[in-house]
Design a protein around this motif. Sequence first.
Motif, PDB file in Angstrom:
ATOM      1  N   TYR A   1       0.866  -1.242   0.094  1.00 52.50           N
ATOM      2  CA  TYR A   1       0.714  -0.148  -0.673  1.00 52.50           C
ATOM      3  C   TYR A   1       1.129   0.863   0.001  1.00 52.50           C
ATOM      4  O   TYR A   1       2.069   1.028   0.837  1.00 52.50           O
ATOM      5  N   GLY A   2       0.810   2.287  -0.783  1.00 49.72           N
ATOM      6  CA  GLY A   2       1.541   3.490  -0.174  1.00 49.72           C
ATOM      7  C   GLY A   2       1.022   4.257   0.625  1.00 49.72           C
ATOM      8  O   GLY A   2      -0.594   4.354   0.944  1.00 49.72           O
TER       9      GLY A   2
ATOM     10  N   ARG B   1       8.146  10.301  -3.935  1.00 50.77           N
ATOM     11  CA  ARG B   1       6.977  10.613  -4.752  1.00 50.77           C
ATOM     12  C   ARG B   1       6.374   9.966  -5.943  1.00 50.77           C
ATOM     13  O   ARG B   1       6.293  10.554  -6.795  1.00 50.77           O
ATOM     14  N   SER B   2       6.238   8.581  -5.388  1.00 52.04           N
ATOM     15  CA  SER B   2       5.021   7.589  -5.986  1.00 52.04           C
ATOM     16  C   SER B   2       3.847   8.323  -5.994  1.00 52.04           C
ATOM     17  O   SER B   2       3.192   9.126  -4.698  1.00 52.04           O
TER      18      SER B   2
ATOM     19  N   LEU C   1       4.208   0.167  -6.883  1.00 51.55           N
ATOM     20  CA  LEU C   1       4.731  -1.055  -6.368  1.00 51.55           C
ATOM     21  C   LEU C   1       4.888  -1.786  -7.266  1.00 51.55           C
ATOM     22  O   LEU C   1       4.566  -2.533  -7.806  1.00 51.55           O
ATOM     23  N   ILE C   2       6.433  -2.744  -7.296  1.00 52.10           N
ATOM     24  CA  ILE C   2       6.531  -3.582  -7.418  1.00 52.10           C
ATOM     25  C   ILE C   2       5.491  -4.948  -7.283  1.00 52.10           C
ATOM     26  O   ILE C   2       5.051  -5.360  -7.631  1.00 52.10           O
ATOM     27  N   THR C   3       4.807  -4.908  -6.233  1.00 52.35           N
ATOM     28  CA  THR C   3       3.964  -5.679  -5.183  1.00 52.35           C
ATOM     29  C   THR C   3       2.705  -5.623  -6.151  1.00 52.35           C
ATOM     30  O   THR C   3       2.097  -6.857  -6.582  1.00 52.35           O
ATOM     31  N   ARG C   4       2.193  -4.051  -6.269  1.00 54.67           N
ATOM     32  CA  ARG C   4       1.086  -4.277  -6.846  1.00 54.67           C
ATOM     33  C   ARG C   4       1.116  -4.613  -8.540  1.00 54.67           C
ATOM     34  O   ARG C   4       0.117  -5.332  -8.922  1.00 54.67           O
TER      35      ARG C   4
ATOM     36  N   CYS D   1       1.655   0.276   5.649  1.00 54.06           N
ATOM     37  CA  CYS D   1       2.013   0.830   3.746  1.00 54.06           C
ATOM     38  C   CYS D   1       2.657  -1.421   3.986  1.00 54.06           C
ATOM     39  O   CYS D   1       2.270  -1.615   2.528  1.00 54.06           O
ATOM     40  N   TRP D   2       2.145  -2.255   4.293  1.00 50.33           N
ATOM     41  CA  TRP D   2       2.706  -3.475   4.656  1.00 50.33           C
ATOM     42  C   TRP D   2       1.037  -3.814   5.059  1.00 50.33           C
ATOM     43  O   TRP D   2       1.381  -5.001   4.196  1.00 50.33           O
ATOM     44  N   ASP D   3       0.201  -3.934   5.232  1.00 56.91           N
ATOM     45  CA  ASP D   3      -0.713  -4.328   5.774  1.00 56.91           C
ATOM     46  C   ASP D   3      -2.530  -3.395   5.375  1.00 56.91           C
ATOM     47  O   ASP D   3      -3.406  -3.880   5.462  1.00 56.91           O
ATOM     48  N   GLY D   4      -1.848  -2.281   5.547  1.00 51.63           N
ATOM     49  CA  GLY D   4      -3.404  -2.102   4.913  1.00 51.63           C
ATOM     50  C   GLY D   4      -4.649  -1.410   6.149  1.00 51.63           C
ATOM     51  O   GLY D   4      -5.450  -1.023   5.732  1.00 51.63           O
TER      52      GLY D   4
END
Length: 468
Positions: free
Chosen positions: A378-379, A387-388, A394-397, A463-466
Amino acid sequence: MSGFFGVTSKDDCVFDLFFGIDYHSHLGTRRGGMAVLGENGLNRAIHNIENSPFRTKFDKEVQDMKGHYGIGCISDYEPQPLIVRSQHGTYSLTTVSKINNTDELVEKIFRSGNSHFLEMSGGEINATELVAALINQKDNLIDGINYALESVDGSLSLLLLNQNGIYAARDLKGRTPVVIGCKEGAFCAAFEDFSFENLGYKSYKELGPGEIVVINEEKCTTLKAPGKDMKICTFLWIYYGYPSSSYEGISVEKMRYECGRRMAKRDNVEVDIVAGVPDSGIAHAVGYANESRVPFSRPFIKYTPTWPRSFMPTMQSQRNLIAKMKLLAVADLIKDQRMLLIDDSIVRGTQLRETTEFLYESGAKEVHIRPACPPLLYGCKYLNFSRSTSEMDLITRRVIDRLENGNVTEEVLQEYVDPDSEKYAQMVEEIRKELHFTSLRFNRLDDMLDAVGIDKCKLCTYCWDGKE
Protein backbone atom coordinates in the motif's frame (compact mmCIF):
# COMPACT_ATOMS: atom_id res chain seq x y z
CA MET A 1 10.15 13.61 4.22
CA SER A 2 11.09 16.68 6.20
CA GLY A 3 12.62 17.49 9.55
CA PHE A 4 12.65 20.56 11.78
CA PHE A 5 14.57 22.13 14.64
CA GLY A 6 13.93 25.13 16.90
CA VAL A 7 15.82 26.94 19.69
CA THR A 8 14.90 29.37 22.46
CA SER A 9 17.94 30.74 24.29
CA LYS A 10 18.94 33.57 26.60
CA ASP A 11 21.99 33.94 24.34
CA ASP A 12 22.08 34.17 20.56
CA CYS A 13 20.49 31.01 19.15
CA VAL A 14 21.78 31.00 15.58
CA PHE A 15 24.78 28.69 16.04
CA ASP A 16 22.67 25.99 17.71
CA LEU A 17 19.87 26.50 15.20
CA PHE A 18 22.19 26.17 12.20
CA PHE A 19 23.75 22.90 13.29
CA GLY A 20 20.52 21.51 14.72
CA ILE A 21 18.82 21.95 11.34
CA ASP A 22 21.83 20.53 9.52
CA TYR A 23 21.59 17.33 11.58
CA HIS A 24 18.23 16.72 9.87
CA SER A 25 19.73 16.71 6.37
CA HIS A 26 19.08 12.98 5.91
CA LEU A 27 15.34 13.77 5.86
CA GLY A 28 15.28 15.99 2.80
CA THR A 29 17.31 17.21 -0.14
CA ARG A 30 15.31 19.95 -1.86
CA ARG A 31 15.05 22.97 0.44
CA GLY A 32 16.33 24.30 3.72
CA GLY A 33 15.06 27.25 5.72
CA MET A 34 15.73 29.33 8.85
CA ALA A 35 13.72 32.00 10.64
CA VAL A 36 15.10 33.95 13.58
CA LEU A 37 13.33 36.42 15.84
CA GLY A 38 15.64 39.34 16.67
CA GLU A 39 15.47 43.00 17.61
CA ASN A 40 14.06 43.92 14.21
CA GLY A 41 11.46 41.19 14.11
CA LEU A 42 11.54 37.99 12.07
CA ASN A 43 14.38 37.41 9.64
CA ARG A 44 14.02 34.45 7.27
CA ALA A 45 16.04 32.69 4.58
CA ILE A 46 15.12 29.75 2.31
CA HIS A 47 17.53 28.12 -0.14
CA ASN A 48 17.45 25.30 -2.67
CA ILE A 49 19.82 22.57 -1.40
CA GLU A 50 19.45 20.07 -4.25
CA ASN A 51 23.02 20.55 -5.45
CA SER A 52 24.71 21.88 -2.35
CA PRO A 53 24.42 20.92 1.34
CA PHE A 54 22.57 22.98 3.91
CA ARG A 55 25.74 24.18 5.64
CA THR A 56 27.16 25.61 2.43
CA LYS A 57 23.97 27.40 1.39
CA PHE A 58 23.33 28.97 4.82
CA ASP A 59 26.88 29.99 5.75
CA LYS A 60 26.10 33.67 5.11
CA GLU A 61 22.93 33.55 7.22
CA VAL A 62 24.89 32.23 10.20
CA GLN A 63 27.06 35.33 10.02
CA ASP A 64 24.21 37.81 9.54
CA MET A 65 21.23 36.48 11.53
CA LYS A 66 20.95 37.22 15.23
CA GLY A 67 18.24 36.49 17.77
CA HIS A 68 17.24 34.46 20.78
CA TYR A 69 14.46 32.40 19.19
CA GLY A 70 14.62 30.54 15.89
CA ILE A 71 13.16 27.66 13.89
CA GLY A 72 14.19 25.93 10.67
CA CYS A 73 13.75 22.89 8.52
CA ILE A 74 15.06 20.53 5.88
CA SER A 75 12.33 19.74 3.37
CA ASP A 76 11.80 17.47 0.38
CA TYR A 77 8.72 19.45 -0.62
CA GLU A 78 7.43 22.98 0.07
CA PRO A 79 9.63 26.01 0.88
CA GLN A 80 9.44 26.83 4.59
CA PRO A 81 9.42 28.18 7.27
CA LEU A 82 6.85 30.81 6.33
CA ILE A 83 6.22 34.18 7.98
CA VAL A 84 2.54 34.86 8.59
CA ARG A 85 0.71 38.00 9.70
CA SER A 86 -2.72 37.28 11.20
CA GLN A 87 -5.04 38.19 14.04
CA HIS A 88 -2.59 36.26 16.24
CA GLY A 89 0.17 38.68 15.34
CA THR A 90 3.20 37.83 13.23
CA TYR A 91 4.65 34.35 13.53
CA SER A 92 6.83 31.89 11.63
CA LEU A 93 5.71 28.33 10.94
CA THR A 94 7.33 25.09 9.79
CA THR A 95 5.67 21.70 9.45
CA VAL A 96 6.29 18.02 8.80
CA SER A 97 3.08 16.97 7.11
CA LYS A 98 1.17 15.00 4.53
CA ILE A 99 -2.27 16.44 3.86
CA ASN A 100 -4.64 14.21 1.90
CA ASN A 101 -7.71 16.44 2.16
CA THR A 102 -6.17 19.65 0.79
CA ASP A 103 -9.03 20.42 -1.62
CA GLU A 104 -11.65 20.00 1.07
CA LEU A 105 -9.76 22.21 3.53
CA VAL A 106 -9.07 24.89 0.93
CA GLU A 107 -12.74 25.08 -0.06
CA LYS A 108 -13.73 25.32 3.61
CA ILE A 109 -11.24 28.14 4.19
CA PHE A 110 -12.46 30.03 1.12
CA ARG A 111 -16.03 29.79 2.43
CA SER A 112 -14.88 31.26 5.73
CA GLY A 113 -13.60 34.40 3.99
CA ASN A 114 -9.95 33.66 3.16
CA SER A 115 -9.45 35.12 -0.33
CA HIS A 116 -6.27 33.47 -1.65
CA PHE A 117 -3.11 31.46 -1.06
CA LEU A 118 0.24 32.92 -2.13
CA GLU A 119 2.91 30.30 -1.45
CA MET A 120 2.40 27.93 -4.38
CA SER A 121 4.86 25.01 -4.71
CA GLY A 122 5.01 23.22 -8.05
CA GLY A 123 1.52 24.41 -8.88
CA GLU A 124 0.10 23.22 -5.57
CA ILE A 125 -0.82 25.11 -2.43
CA ASN A 126 2.04 25.17 0.03
CA ALA A 127 1.06 22.74 2.82
CA THR A 128 2.58 24.96 5.51
CA GLU A 129 0.55 27.97 4.35
CA LEU A 130 -2.56 25.79 4.42
CA VAL A 131 -1.77 24.84 8.03
CA ALA A 132 -1.33 28.54 8.88
CA ALA A 133 -4.74 29.28 7.34
CA LEU A 134 -6.27 26.56 9.52
CA ILE A 135 -4.61 27.97 12.64
CA ASN A 136 -5.95 31.42 11.80
CA GLN A 137 -9.54 30.12 11.76
CA LYS A 138 -9.60 30.17 15.56
CA ASP A 139 -9.50 33.00 18.09
CA ASN A 140 -6.25 31.97 19.80
CA LEU A 141 -3.12 30.08 18.80
CA ILE A 142 -3.69 27.04 21.00
CA ASP A 143 -7.17 26.43 19.65
CA GLY A 144 -5.87 27.15 16.16
CA ILE A 145 -3.00 24.64 16.39
CA ASN A 146 -5.31 22.01 17.81
CA TYR A 147 -7.86 22.72 15.07
CA ALA A 148 -5.16 22.20 12.43
CA LEU A 149 -4.11 18.90 14.01
CA GLU A 150 -7.70 17.67 14.06
CA SER A 151 -8.53 18.90 10.54
CA VAL A 152 -5.72 17.25 8.62
CA ASP A 153 -6.31 13.84 7.08
CA GLY A 154 -2.82 12.38 6.99
CA SER A 155 -0.28 13.70 9.47
CA LEU A 156 0.91 17.01 10.88
CA SER A 157 3.60 18.03 13.35
CA LEU A 158 4.72 21.67 13.61
CA LEU A 159 6.84 24.39 15.17
CA LEU A 160 5.42 27.93 15.44
CA LEU A 161 7.64 30.83 16.49
CA ASN A 162 6.54 34.17 17.93
CA GLN A 163 7.55 36.55 20.68
CA ASN A 164 6.32 34.12 23.36
CA GLY A 165 8.70 31.36 22.26
CA ILE A 166 8.23 28.25 20.14
CA TYR A 167 4.98 26.31 20.11
CA ALA A 168 5.62 22.65 19.29
CA ALA A 169 2.86 20.22 18.41
CA ARG A 170 3.07 16.53 17.57
CA ASP A 171 0.79 14.79 15.10
CA LEU A 172 -2.57 13.73 16.53
CA LYS A 173 -1.62 10.03 16.23
CA GLY A 174 2.07 10.60 16.90
CA ARG A 175 3.00 9.40 13.41
CA THR A 176 6.10 11.60 13.42
CA PRO A 177 8.19 12.47 16.50
CA VAL A 178 8.79 15.74 18.33
CA VAL A 179 11.33 15.81 21.16
CA ILE A 180 12.30 18.64 23.54
CA GLY A 181 15.86 19.17 24.72
CA CYS A 182 17.29 21.50 27.35
CA LYS A 183 20.50 22.95 28.69
CA GLU A 184 21.25 25.87 30.97
CA GLY A 185 19.50 28.94 29.58
CA ALA A 186 18.02 27.21 26.55
CA PHE A 187 15.41 24.77 25.26
CA CYS A 188 15.10 23.23 21.81
CA ALA A 189 12.53 21.23 19.83
CA ALA A 190 13.48 18.69 17.18
CA PHE A 191 12.34 15.85 14.96
CA GLU A 192 15.53 13.85 15.68
CA ASP A 193 16.71 13.51 19.27
CA PHE A 194 20.40 13.09 18.38
CA SER A 195 20.40 16.50 16.64
CA PHE A 196 20.94 18.44 19.87
CA GLU A 197 23.24 16.17 21.86
CA ASN A 198 26.53 17.53 20.49
CA LEU A 199 25.20 21.05 21.11
CA GLY A 200 25.07 20.39 24.86
CA TYR A 201 21.35 19.68 25.21
CA LYS A 202 19.91 16.73 27.07
CA SER A 203 16.60 15.12 26.32
CA TYR A 204 13.84 16.77 28.37
CA LYS A 205 10.73 15.02 27.05
CA GLU A 206 9.20 13.40 24.00
CA LEU A 207 5.82 14.84 23.09
CA GLY A 208 2.91 12.43 23.07
CA PRO A 209 0.27 12.17 20.33
CA GLY A 210 -1.45 15.52 19.79
CA GLU A 211 0.49 17.18 22.61
CA ILE A 212 1.11 20.93 22.36
CA VAL A 213 3.82 22.72 24.36
CA VAL A 214 5.47 26.14 24.33
CA ILE A 215 9.15 26.60 25.13
CA ASN A 216 11.17 29.69 25.93
CA GLU A 217 14.68 30.07 27.32
CA GLU A 218 13.51 29.17 30.82
CA LYS A 219 10.92 26.39 30.61
CA CYS A 220 8.70 24.04 28.67
CA THR A 221 4.98 24.39 29.37
CA THR A 222 2.35 21.87 28.32
CA LEU A 223 -0.66 23.58 26.74
CA LYS A 224 -2.53 20.47 25.65
CA ALA A 225 -2.00 17.06 27.24
CA PRO A 226 -1.12 14.12 24.98
CA GLY A 227 -3.75 11.72 23.73
CA LYS A 228 -3.68 7.99 24.36
CA ASP A 229 -3.80 6.60 20.81
CA MET A 230 -0.49 6.38 18.98
CA LYS A 231 0.40 5.14 15.50
CA ILE A 232 4.04 6.08 15.01
CA CYS A 233 5.52 5.14 11.62
CA THR A 234 7.44 1.85 11.89
CA PHE A 235 9.41 2.75 8.77
CA LEU A 236 11.27 5.35 10.85
CA TRP A 237 13.27 2.49 12.38
CA ILE A 238 13.59 0.50 9.16
CA TYR A 239 14.78 3.29 6.88
CA TYR A 240 14.14 6.99 7.59
CA GLY A 241 15.81 7.29 10.97
CA TYR A 242 19.50 8.06 11.22
CA PRO A 243 21.37 5.23 13.03
CA SER A 244 21.96 7.38 16.11
CA SER A 245 18.27 8.31 16.37
CA SER A 246 15.78 6.84 18.78
CA TYR A 247 11.99 7.02 18.84
CA GLU A 248 9.83 6.22 21.84
CA GLY A 249 13.04 5.21 23.60
CA ILE A 250 13.95 2.61 20.95
CA SER A 251 17.32 3.00 19.22
CA VAL A 252 17.26 2.83 15.41
CA GLU A 253 20.60 1.03 15.20
CA LYS A 254 19.73 -1.48 17.91
CA MET A 255 16.35 -2.20 16.32
CA ARG A 256 18.04 -2.88 12.98
CA TYR A 257 20.46 -5.34 14.59
CA GLU A 258 17.52 -7.12 16.18
CA CYS A 259 15.63 -7.06 12.89
CA GLY A 260 18.51 -8.76 11.09
CA ARG A 261 18.93 -11.27 13.89
CA ARG A 262 15.31 -12.34 13.67
CA MET A 263 15.58 -12.67 9.90
CA ALA A 264 18.56 -15.01 10.31
CA LYS A 265 16.70 -17.19 12.78
CA ARG A 266 14.11 -18.03 10.13
CA ASP A 267 16.58 -18.53 7.28
CA ASN A 268 18.57 -21.61 6.25
CA VAL A 269 20.26 -20.45 3.04
CA GLU A 270 23.92 -21.38 2.61
CA VAL A 271 26.05 -18.37 1.68
CA ASP A 272 29.65 -17.21 1.99
CA ILE A 273 29.09 -13.60 3.04
CA VAL A 274 26.38 -11.29 4.35
CA ALA A 275 26.30 -7.68 3.17
CA GLY A 276 24.04 -4.66 3.48
CA VAL A 277 23.11 -2.11 0.82
CA PRO A 278 24.55 1.19 2.14
CA ASP A 279 23.51 2.84 4.27
CA SER A 280 20.26 1.66 5.85
CA GLY A 281 20.78 -2.02 5.03
CA ILE A 282 24.11 -2.30 6.83
CA ALA A 283 22.91 -2.55 10.44
CA HIS A 284 20.29 -5.15 9.47
CA ALA A 285 23.08 -7.13 7.80
CA VAL A 286 25.31 -6.92 10.87
CA GLY A 287 22.50 -8.35 12.99
CA TYR A 288 21.93 -11.15 10.46
CA ALA A 289 25.66 -11.97 10.27
CA ASN A 290 26.07 -12.04 14.06
CA GLU A 291 23.16 -14.45 14.47
CA SER A 292 23.97 -16.70 11.50
CA ARG A 293 27.75 -16.65 12.08
CA VAL A 294 28.24 -15.99 8.37
CA PRO A 295 30.99 -13.37 7.84
CA PHE A 296 29.85 -9.78 7.33
CA SER A 297 31.46 -8.11 4.33
CA ARG A 298 31.35 -4.80 2.49
CA PRO A 299 31.38 -5.54 -1.24
CA PHE A 300 29.97 -2.06 -1.83
CA ILE A 301 31.44 1.20 -0.61
CA LYS A 302 29.23 4.27 -0.77
CA TYR A 303 30.98 7.31 -2.20
CA THR A 304 29.73 9.92 0.25
CA PRO A 305 31.81 13.08 -0.39
CA THR A 306 29.64 14.38 -3.24
CA TRP A 307 26.71 12.08 -4.07
CA PRO A 308 23.41 12.95 -2.39
CA ARG A 309 20.63 10.48 -1.58
CA SER A 310 19.35 8.37 -4.45
CA PHE A 311 15.86 9.91 -4.64
CA MET A 312 16.95 13.55 -4.72
CA PRO A 313 16.28 14.28 -8.43
CA THR A 314 12.75 14.71 -9.69
CA MET A 315 13.00 12.13 -12.47
CA GLN A 316 13.08 8.45 -11.51
CA SER A 317 15.65 7.69 -14.23
CA GLN A 318 18.01 10.26 -12.70
CA ARG A 319 17.50 8.81 -9.23
CA ASN A 320 18.33 5.32 -10.51
CA LEU A 321 21.48 6.59 -12.22
CA ILE A 322 22.73 8.38 -9.10
CA ALA A 323 21.96 5.33 -6.94
CA LYS A 324 24.14 3.25 -9.24
CA MET A 325 26.98 5.76 -9.55
CA LYS A 326 27.44 6.37 -5.84
CA LEU A 327 27.98 2.67 -4.99
CA LEU A 328 31.51 1.48 -5.70
CA ALA A 329 32.13 -2.26 -5.90
CA VAL A 330 35.03 -4.13 -4.30
CA ALA A 331 35.61 -6.83 -6.91
CA ASP A 332 37.78 -9.06 -4.72
CA LEU A 333 34.91 -9.44 -2.22
CA ILE A 334 32.38 -10.32 -4.95
CA LYS A 335 34.07 -12.79 -7.32
CA ASP A 336 33.05 -16.43 -6.78
CA GLN A 337 31.00 -15.56 -3.69
CA ARG A 338 27.55 -16.76 -2.67
CA MET A 339 26.22 -13.46 -1.37
CA LEU A 340 23.29 -12.60 0.88
CA LEU A 341 22.36 -8.95 0.44
CA ILE A 342 20.05 -7.04 2.80
CA ASP A 343 18.31 -3.83 1.79
CA ASP A 344 15.84 -1.89 3.91
CA SER A 345 12.96 -2.56 1.48
CA ILE A 346 11.95 -3.16 -2.13
CA VAL A 347 9.81 -0.39 -3.57
CA ARG A 348 10.00 -0.33 -7.38
CA GLY A 349 12.77 -2.90 -7.55
CA THR A 350 14.71 -1.14 -10.31
CA GLN A 351 17.80 -0.27 -8.29
CA LEU A 352 18.10 -3.65 -6.60
CA ARG A 353 17.73 -5.48 -9.91
CA GLU A 354 20.53 -3.39 -11.43
CA THR A 355 22.67 -4.00 -8.36
CA THR A 356 22.11 -7.74 -8.60
CA GLU A 357 22.94 -7.82 -12.30
CA PHE A 358 26.14 -5.89 -11.62
CA LEU A 359 27.10 -8.42 -8.94
CA TYR A 360 26.67 -11.27 -11.39
CA GLU A 361 28.74 -9.39 -13.97
CA SER A 362 31.43 -8.95 -11.30
CA GLY A 363 31.64 -12.69 -10.76
CA ALA A 364 29.20 -13.41 -7.91
CA LYS A 365 27.99 -17.02 -7.93
CA GLU A 366 24.68 -16.36 -6.19
CA VAL A 367 22.82 -13.29 -4.95
CA HIS A 368 20.21 -13.91 -2.24
CA ILE A 369 18.09 -10.88 -1.34
CA ARG A 370 16.60 -10.33 2.12
CA PRO A 371 14.57 -7.08 2.50
CA ALA A 372 14.43 -5.95 6.13
CA CYS A 373 10.68 -5.34 6.01
CA PRO A 374 7.66 -7.15 4.53
CA PRO A 375 6.46 -6.49 0.96
CA LEU A 376 5.11 -2.96 0.54
CA LEU A 377 1.54 -3.43 -0.69
CA TYR A 378 0.00 0.00 0.00
CA GLY A 379 1.15 3.53 -0.73
CA CYS A 380 1.64 5.45 2.52
CA LYS A 381 -1.22 7.82 3.40
CA TYR A 382 0.51 9.38 6.37
CA LEU A 383 4.08 10.32 5.42
CA ASN A 384 5.67 11.62 2.23
CA PHE A 385 7.48 8.31 1.81
CA SER A 386 8.36 8.91 -1.84
CA ARG A 387 7.25 10.88 -4.88
CA SER A 388 5.29 7.92 -6.24
CA THR A 389 1.93 9.04 -7.54
CA SER A 390 0.39 5.57 -7.89
CA GLU A 391 0.42 2.35 -5.92
CA MET A 392 1.20 0.66 -9.24
CA ASP A 393 4.72 2.08 -8.84
CA LEU A 394 5.17 -0.65 -6.22
CA ILE A 395 6.54 -3.84 -7.73
CA THR A 396 4.27 -5.87 -5.47
CA ARG A 397 1.14 -4.26 -6.89
CA ARG A 398 2.28 -4.73 -10.47
CA VAL A 399 2.99 -8.41 -9.83
CA ILE A 400 -0.34 -8.92 -8.03
CA ASP A 401 -2.16 -7.18 -10.88
CA ARG A 402 -0.61 -9.67 -13.32
CA LEU A 403 -1.36 -12.67 -11.15
CA GLU A 404 -4.98 -11.59 -10.67
CA ASN A 405 -5.51 -10.46 -14.27
CA GLY A 406 -6.35 -6.98 -13.05
CA ASN A 407 -9.09 -8.12 -10.65
CA VAL A 408 -7.48 -6.80 -7.46
CA THR A 409 -9.86 -6.10 -4.59
CA GLU A 410 -9.10 -5.30 -0.98
CA GLU A 411 -10.08 -8.85 -0.06
CA VAL A 412 -7.60 -10.22 -2.60
CA LEU A 413 -4.84 -7.92 -1.34
CA GLN A 414 -5.29 -9.20 2.18
CA GLU A 415 -4.53 -12.72 0.95
CA TYR A 416 -1.16 -11.46 -0.24
CA VAL A 417 -0.49 -9.87 3.15
CA ASP A 418 -0.42 -13.31 4.85
CA PRO A 419 3.18 -14.65 4.69
CA ASP A 420 1.91 -18.22 5.10
CA SER A 421 -0.52 -18.08 2.16
CA GLU A 422 -0.05 -19.59 -1.28
CA LYS A 423 -0.71 -16.22 -2.95
CA TYR A 424 2.06 -14.60 -0.89
CA ALA A 425 4.49 -17.32 -2.02
CA GLN A 426 3.47 -16.80 -5.66
CA MET A 427 4.00 -13.05 -5.37
CA VAL A 428 7.47 -13.44 -3.85
CA GLU A 429 8.50 -15.95 -6.52
CA GLU A 430 7.31 -13.64 -9.31
CA ILE A 431 9.29 -10.75 -7.82
CA ARG A 432 12.35 -12.99 -7.50
CA LYS A 433 12.20 -13.99 -11.15
CA GLU A 434 11.54 -10.45 -12.39
CA LEU A 435 14.49 -9.01 -10.45
CA HIS A 436 16.84 -11.94 -11.19
CA PHE A 437 17.61 -12.89 -7.58
CA THR A 438 18.91 -16.36 -6.66
CA SER A 439 16.43 -16.37 -3.81
CA LEU A 440 14.16 -13.83 -2.12
CA ARG A 441 12.78 -13.85 1.38
CA PHE A 442 11.12 -10.83 3.00
CA ASN A 443 11.15 -10.15 6.71
CA ARG A 444 7.88 -11.06 8.42
CA LEU A 445 5.67 -8.34 9.86
CA ASP A 446 5.43 -10.01 13.26
CA ASP A 447 9.21 -10.38 13.53
CA MET A 448 9.79 -6.79 12.45
CA LEU A 449 7.35 -5.44 15.04
CA ASP A 450 8.91 -7.63 17.73
CA ALA A 451 12.27 -6.12 16.81
CA VAL A 452 10.90 -2.64 17.59
CA GLY A 453 9.84 -3.87 21.00
CA ILE A 454 6.98 -1.52 21.88
CA ASP A 455 3.27 -2.25 21.99
CA LYS A 456 2.25 -3.23 18.45
CA CYS A 457 -0.99 -1.25 18.68
CA LYS A 458 1.17 1.92 18.84
CA LEU A 459 2.89 1.18 15.50
CA CYS A 460 1.56 2.12 12.06
CA THR A 461 1.82 -0.80 9.61
CA TYR A 462 -0.42 0.55 6.85
CA CYS A 463 2.10 0.24 3.99
CA TRP A 464 2.45 -3.50 4.68
CA ASP A 465 -1.02 -4.65 5.70
CA GLY A 466 -3.38 -1.77 4.86
CA LYS A 467 -4.53 -1.48 8.47
CA GLU A 468 -4.93 2.03 9.91
